[in-house]
Write an enzyme that holds these catalytic residues in place. Sequence first.
Site, short mmCIF file in Angstrom:
data_model
loop_
_atom_site.label_atom_id
_atom_site.label_comp_id
_atom_site.label_asym_id
_atom_site.label_seq_id
_atom_site.Cartn_x
_atom_site.Cartn_y
_atom_site.Cartn_z
N GLU A 96 -10.43 -2.72 23.11
CA GLU A 96 -10.78 -1.89 24.27
C GLU A 96 -9.66 -0.90 24.61
O GLU A 96 -9.53 -0.45 25.74
CB GLU A 96 -11.08 -2.77 25.51
N ASP A 133 -16.58 3.67 18.71
CA ASP A 133 -17.09 2.40 18.22
C ASP A 133 -17.94 2.70 16.99
O ASP A 133 -18.84 3.55 17.04
CB ASP A 133 -17.98 1.74 19.28
#
Lengths: 184, 962
Positions: free
Chosen positions: B188, B349
């Site tokens: 993250e 991502d």
Amino acid sequence: MLKDQRGCKEEQWRRFWNVDRIRLMCKDASTLFVYWEVSSLRKQIISEHFESRWDQLPFYLLLHDVTDMLFEKNVPHSTQVIAVQPDSENWYIHPVLANRSYLIQLCTATKEGEFFSILQSNSVTTPRVASVSDQPSVCFRRPIRQERTVQENAITDVGPYSFPYFGEFDGYTVNFASRGCIHE
Amino acid sequence: MSKGYVALVLHAHLPFVRHPESETYLEERWLFEAISETYIPLLQVLLKLASERVSYRITFSLSPTLLTMLDDSLLQNRYNQYLLNMMELAEKEVKRTQGDTDFYPLALHYRQKLYDIYQFYHKCKKDLISVFRSLQNGGYLELITSAATHAFLPLLATEEAVRAQVVTGIEVYEHYFGCKPPGIWLPECGYFEKLENILSDLGIRYFITDTHGLINAEPVPVLGTLSPVLTPSGVAVFARDRSSSQQVWSSIDGYPGDFDYREFYRDIGFDLDLETVKPYIHPEGIRVDTGFKYYRITGNGAEKAPYRLDWAREKAALHAKDFIMNRQKHVENALYHMGRKPMIVAPFDAELFGHWWYEGPQWIDFLLRKIHFDQDVLETVTPSQYLDFYDDFQECRLSMSSWGRGGYADVWLRGENDWIYPALHFAEERMVQMANRFWQPTAEERRVLQQAARELMLAQSSDWAFIMDNKTVVDYAVRRTKQHVSRFHQLCDMLASGTFSSDEVLPLEKLDAIFPNIDYRHFQSKNKFLAKEKLEVKRLRVLVLSWEFPPLTIGGLSRHVYDLTRHLVQTGWEVHVVTTEVDSCPNEEKVDDVYVHRVRVQKPDGGSFLHWVFQLNLAMLDTVSHLVQKGWSFDLVHAHDWLVCRTASAIKSLYNLPLIVTIHATEHGRNQGIHNDVQRHIHQLELRLVNEAEKVIVCSDAMRSEVRSLFGLEENRVQVLPNGIDPSLIQWDMHRKKFCEREDVVFFVGRLVREKGVHLLLHAASRLFVQFPKMRLVIAGQGPMREELEQLAIQLKIINRVSFLGFISDEERNQMYAKSKVAVFPSLYEPFGIVALEAMAAGTPVIAASVGGLRDVVQHEINGLTVFPDNVDSLHDQIAFLWSNPELAEQLSMNASLQIQKFNWDQIAKSTSDIYCEVLREWKGWVADESSNHGWWQRNEITSVDGAISQTHGAIIGTSLY
């Protein structure tokens, strides 16, 4: 999904672990989160010392701004006092300042109104938020590793050390007649 | 010649979802869908580009959990079955849509695509990792690692756990790719201040942060996000470029939201009747995505038009062109200001491409082709390459940041998930304790430790807190968190019990089979103070509690405990002293082979001495708990005086240890009674301490009587052991000055408190000075009565013949003894009277009051002279008598020097050791081991493990990150 016996057992959850701890966490530049737990033993001996039931003692969170300082040696830049209940176990603190280091304590208070620390947390630093007036101070360097060495302390001196209550205790005798200490 | 660079960074990650116990977990489809929709389509694009000699460089992060799942035969086989099911569904869809001009071509497309994926998967023998590896070897990909189970590192509690996450991630990478990862994808993008040091230690060259992570750095990065900076420890930081990110990510104006692209939320798994799709969804009829989606986004409303492959393809090409054009402008503009080629970092991502944005892989295909063929402003590059282009980069300090909502920890720390952290942190700290404790585990213990590390790491996955926040499959995330924490403690309890078989570990090893080569030792603390000795030393271990220990020397206790403990070590004991922290001294060190643990007394401390003492006891208790949690066990506790009563009492009860107490003096004796609440409080603590002790040691017969009568102790529980004196003083100095050669000095040394009787000495001196015109009085020592005593000397008009020296060192004291004619100790209360012994050892004649311990030490007209307590006349007479009889003085000091030999510390330590052993014999029924090296006692068990969690106590250990 049907839970087998293992599953049911494994999903039991303990909120308390009978430990003494307080942990301060940073949620964002203006919000801190703290959780804590006091073991039954510590509750018992604190209750004994202050001659009071645990749930009748006053409790406070003291949030200290300890930016660029050692808390043990200095007076914090600021301290925020938050009264909490005996059964409280966590707290969100908002707002706090960005780019400051904080440390929190769970305290009770003596009958004279002096705080007494029960648990002391780690310190955390809130993220920095750049302001438009920031002036860059540029230092470029080569992308290489640094080697660090650890310096160990050693006893260098033996002599008469002072401690905070030397006026009250000289190593043998407690020299104050009536200064109350315990909740009566 | 390009003018700048684009670094496309794709982060591929899925949490470890593998359920050998059942095939019906929907969550396993996350992996299957990602393989079919993202990983294989991306690999197909990248391989095809490489085969067509399109030059490109992409950075790809493969999380260790994903790598493990891709390599897992159970999941490979289940994926294969999933793929076959989908191919079967594709056949049915081709038949079902036959004749439909909109859907039939799409059904054919899906059938062909699934067929290609199946071919691809089997061509690489289900080993997708090998394809990534070959692309890295071919120079197209730069593969980087991530934290082991994708823990959100800023919210971990200990440095050890962060290190374990990172090291394990590195090792998994090395296992699959045979080299060290050049960089790391922080889960993250979660960064916190001290993380750079860990990364640097582990040889990580760079990581990637969100835009504000760099913009908010200090000092402000002058090249913005278009160049990496270096942290103070030398790790490079690349920041996400905001505008390129916005163009792809934005839900409002990002490319994937284009109306011509495929609508993710219209899937036949939900749209068709249940009977048609039932074989391809959950067995219990729970509808799920199948991947067969026939509509395009169309617009913002609910009405959706059929998907057009050709339109979508055209848009992907347009968007690739648009992306390049914007980056070109950015680069050209920045190049002018920067003086070096700018680098645009575009991290995403990986699962966005193909799974969420169906046309994503196609967009990447167009992007890389256009960069290669259609322009020369931009060039693709990896972070490692860029670091090699230039010699230096700006140094900046970064603070915490992430790429989650709000930019910090809001996603992972809020009402929905904050409840997990007390449990996760407790488990983390317990893992550190276990790792530190099991230094040389058996093979069985190692298995348990390895599995405990796996369970902890699985519980730490950021995915569970993320899911609780975004409220998708919350039940599953909650269950996983609870299961792993529970399994972790189950394993730790097995270790604690010390009795388990491999059969008990096996089920968990099968259930949570991640990281077969995990090394639990990564959780060991870097600061391994005492760790090695713990295993090597097999002696009996005593825990000594003393509020003061050198260099902290307030009263006489410090010196006593120092001399006793270092001599105890020589008798074969391992000694640990817990005492008060002192500035400039380490909190843990070995002094003369004594382990010293100095504790910090927290403030605020209640503002009075008694509260301070209590605060000291809390700190001592924490320290002892830490030692026990680290694996240390003790055989007995030796507490000195009331100041450590709370700690001694708590430790005795917590760890079931015998307690020995030395009472150096009593509050009652010091004050000739109990007169106020403070004295009563101290008296109560003394009473409690001696009552809990197996054996009470006192320094004189007088003290034995006092303690027995005050506290009602049985005779056999109190033992007299004299105090020892400075060994250097015991050596008889043949060159010492004779009485007549000494100065006309009457010497007193001690604390200036009423019980020492110095006021009596002043009164006696005022008369003696008349009789002996050359006599002087020297008073050494400090105390609350000093001012009062000086006033008294003025009143008596003798101040010009009295010297108050204040505190003096041991050396100065010895010099004073050597030149004084007599040492006088007119105490009103004296538990022992060490000063009298020291004077005797120095060869100085002694006159002492016949009280307490002095009565044991000084025998009238044998080794000194005694006086009646609190009697000025008696004091005057005996000093005058000695002054007038030099021969007697010589004889007394000679006799004294012969008698003091029994006060040496070797003998006292031996006697103390005898008491310890006697107590242990009664406590544990142990027997002496005459064959041991020491001819003395040895530990049979050196390693104890903590009890079950329900009995756990103590503060938390581990190296705090903050």
